[in-house]
Design a protein around this motif. Sequence first.
Motif, PDB file in Angstrom:
ATOM      1  N   ILE A  24       0.855  -1.178   0.000  1.00  0.00           N
ATOM      2  CA  ILE A  24       0.000   0.000   0.000  1.00  0.00           C
ATOM      3  C   ILE A  24       0.896   1.234   0.000  1.00  0.00           C
ATOM      4  O   ILE A  24       1.646   1.472   0.953  1.00  0.00           O
ATOM      5  CB  ILE A  24      -0.950  -0.016   1.205  1.00  0.00           C
ATOM      6  N   GLY A  26       1.567   5.559  -1.234  1.00  0.00           N
ATOM      7  CA  GLY A  26       0.886   6.822  -1.432  1.00  0.00           C
ATOM      8  C   GLY A  26       1.471   7.956  -0.639  1.00  0.00           C
ATOM      9  O   GLY A  26       2.393   7.775   0.165  1.00  0.00           O
ATOM     10  N   LYS A  32      -2.887   4.895   4.579  1.00  0.00           N
ATOM     11  CA  LYS A  32      -2.195   3.630   4.320  1.00  0.00           C
ATOM     12  C   LYS A  32      -2.191   2.723   5.552  1.00  0.00           C
ATOM     13  O   LYS A  32      -2.520   1.539   5.470  1.00  0.00           O
ATOM     14  CB  LYS A  32      -0.757   3.903   3.860  1.00  0.00           C
ATOM     15  N   THR A  33      -1.790   3.269   6.677  1.00  0.00           N
ATOM     16  CA  THR A  33      -1.708   2.465   7.902  1.00  0.00           C
ATOM     17  C   THR A  33      -3.088   1.996   8.342  1.00  0.00           C
ATOM     18  O   THR A  33      -3.270   0.830   8.722  1.00  0.00           O
ATOM     19  CB  THR A  33      -1.042   3.276   9.031  1.00  0.00           C
ATOM     20  N   CYS A  36      -4.137  -0.876   6.134  1.00  0.00           N
ATOM     21  CA  CYS A  36      -3.419  -2.108   6.493  1.00  0.00           C
ATOM     22  C   CYS A  36      -4.037  -2.748   7.730  1.00  0.00           C
ATOM     23  O   CYS A  36      -4.284  -3.959   7.763  1.00  0.00           O
ATOM     24  CB  CYS A  36      -1.946  -1.799   6.755  1.00  0.00           C
ATOM     25  N   GLU A  50       5.252   0.563   8.871  1.00  0.00           N
ATOM     26  CA  GLU A  50       6.242   1.379   8.162  1.00  0.00           C
ATOM     27  C   GLU A  50       7.431   1.622   9.087  1.00  0.00           C
ATOM     28  O   GLU A  50       7.357   2.414  10.026  1.00  0.00           O
ATOM     29  CB  GLU A  50       5.628   2.710   7.727  1.00  0.00           C
ATOM     30  N   ASP A 103       2.492  -1.867   4.804  1.00  0.00           N
ATOM     31  CA  ASP A 103       2.329  -0.415   4.907  1.00  0.00           C
ATOM     32  C   ASP A 103       3.599   0.228   4.391  1.00  0.00           C
ATOM     33  O   ASP A 103       4.502   0.521   5.149  1.00  0.00           O
ATOM     34  CB  ASP A 103       2.053  -0.029   6.358  1.00  0.00           C
ATOM     35  N   THR A 104       3.688   0.385   3.103  1.00  0.00           N
ATOM     36  CA  THR A 104       4.802   0.915   2.320  1.00  0.00           C
ATOM     37  C   THR A 104       5.705  -0.231   1.839  1.00  0.00           C
ATOM     38  O   THR A 104       5.486  -1.398   2.163  1.00  0.00           O
ATOM     39  CB  THR A 104       5.626   1.975   3.090  1.00  0.00           C
ATOM     40  N   GLU A 108       8.272   2.761  -2.323  1.00  0.00           N
ATOM     41  CA  GLU A 108       7.852   4.053  -1.771  1.00  0.00           C
ATOM     42  C   GLU A 108       9.053   4.850  -1.266  1.00  0.00           C
ATOM     43  O   GLU A 108       9.147   6.056  -1.498  1.00  0.00           O
ATOM     44  CB  GLU A 108       6.842   3.860  -0.636  1.00  0.00           C
ATOM     45  N   THR A 139      -2.995   4.927  -2.661  1.00  0.00           N
ATOM     46  CA  THR A 139      -4.081   5.572  -1.931  1.00  0.00           C
ATOM     47  C   THR A 139      -4.420   6.934  -2.520  1.00  0.00           C
ATOM     48  O   THR A 139      -3.535   7.718  -2.863  1.00  0.00           O
ATOM     49  CB  THR A 139      -3.725   5.735  -0.447  1.00  0.00           C
TER      50      THR A 139
END
Length: 198
Positions: A24, A26, A32-33, A36, A50, A103-104, A108, A139
């Motif tokens: 994920i 953005g 994002k978090t 997740c 992350e 989460d990333t 990213e 996202t």
Amino acid sequence: MNGSAAIACNLTQHTPKSVINIAILGAESTGKTTLCRDLAEHFGSLWVPEYMRTYLQKKWNDEQLTCTWEDLLPIAQGQIKLENTLAKQTAYTSDKLRYLFCDTSLFELMVYSNWYYGDCPEALTTAALAHHYDLILLTSVDVPWVADDLRDSPYQREEISTFFENQLIHHQKPYRHIGGDREERVRQVVAWLSEIND
């Protein structure tokens, strides 16, 4: 093993074949978090936090300093180590569908490195482009920006999001936009994962 080889080895992704991994990506403060966590709860699965936030929050708390070029590779190593550890744990679950929500990713981190510095460490770029995800989500900028110690771009989220999209297209990384409220985002991802498993 020389320094460059050691770094490259430390950035290698190890995802068991039985694990379906979802990245994920953005701009900051785009959910994002939250997504997740919601997906992990929905599926009863693990998710990868992350690492950069943990790393930089400690740096801020200890020294009142923000991210520098020298932090990029340690952050990348911490991120992929965490992802690999949780991927291995996911592979040992008894569930038929083994999802890991990330989460990333290093992609990213690469994008942000190019955004802020106009460049990226070669080892990070190589690893980021080599890593594979079964589904990449970008996202949408459709949730309010929330301030914290690390966020610094409340007025650039749309621009950064476009930069992300251009990088995904340039590097031929298939992705899907994810937007809407929390429930709608989860519904969308559930439907897409159903397609993957058909």
